[in-house]
Enzyme design. Structure first.
Site, short mmCIF file in Angstrom:
data_model
loop_
_atom_site.label_atom_id
_atom_site.label_comp_id
_atom_site.label_asym_id
_atom_site.label_seq_id
_atom_site.Cartn_x
_atom_site.Cartn_y
_atom_site.Cartn_z
N LYS A 1 0.88 -1.17 0.00
CA LYS A 1 0.00 0.00 0.00
C LYS A 1 0.91 1.22 0.00
CE LYS A 1 -3.39 2.14 3.12
NZ LYS A 1 -4.13 1.90 4.37
N ASP B 1 -13.14 3.73 10.52
CA ASP B 1 -13.20 3.78 9.05
C ASP B 1 -13.53 2.40 8.50
OD1 ASP B 1 -13.13 5.14 6.63
OD2 ASP B 1 -11.00 4.77 6.32
#
Length: 162
Positions: free
Chosen positions: A17, A102
């Site tokens: 990522k 989230d």
């Protein structure tokens, strides 16, 4: 954010990522994500294998999840039931009590057997056993996925699964 699939020399598949230099996730959130994932180390949470912060460059190296994220397979009830169990672990059963802030389908990755694993702890926060309210001035997360009581008043509660 850019996600790249790769392979380590030991033939282990990985996902990298890479946060863009313009990402709203800063050094604090990046370090927060690394800290929480490395401290929790549960079989139902994505494993972090490494990280790098150099200048504006921020990289996370994760175990590769063959089936990507849950938002590609939203049709199955078992995933929701499994995620509820994982949330109970974060909120109630873990040594480190966490509010994810989230949690959405794209942050739930699926392994080769379609087992869901929670990822992306950049906005996560730990809380004490008696805490039920976050800082009202800094309620964070993706608003479409927040409970109304958290988005409006900063209130959170422990998940209860049926």
């Amino acid at each position: 954010m850019l996600k790249i699939q790769g392979m380590l020399e030991e033939e282990q598949e990985i996902a990298v990522k890479r946060l863009s230099k313009n990402s709203s996730q800063g050094h604090v959130e990046f370090k927060n994500e690394v800290l929480f994932i490395s401290k929790l180390q549960h079989r139902n949470l994505v494993k972090i294998l490494g990280c790098c912060i150099e200048g504006d460059e921020k990289l996370l190296v994760y175990e590769y999840m063959l089936n990507k994220s849950l938002d590609s397979f939203i049709f199955a009830f078992q995933h929701y039931q499994g995620n509820c169990t994982r949330l109970v672990y974060l909120h109630r059963d873990s040594r480190l009590r966490i509010i994810h802030r989230d949690l959405k389908a794209s942050n739930i990755l699926l392994d080769q057997d379609m087992n869901p694993k929670i990822s992306d702890f950049g906005l996560a926060r730990s809380f004490g056993g008696n805490e039920t309210q976050a800082n009202k001035q800094r309620v964070v997360g993706t608003y479409g996925y927040m409970s109304p009581e958290y988005a409006l008043d900063g209130l959170f509660s422990i998940v209860r699964c049926i």
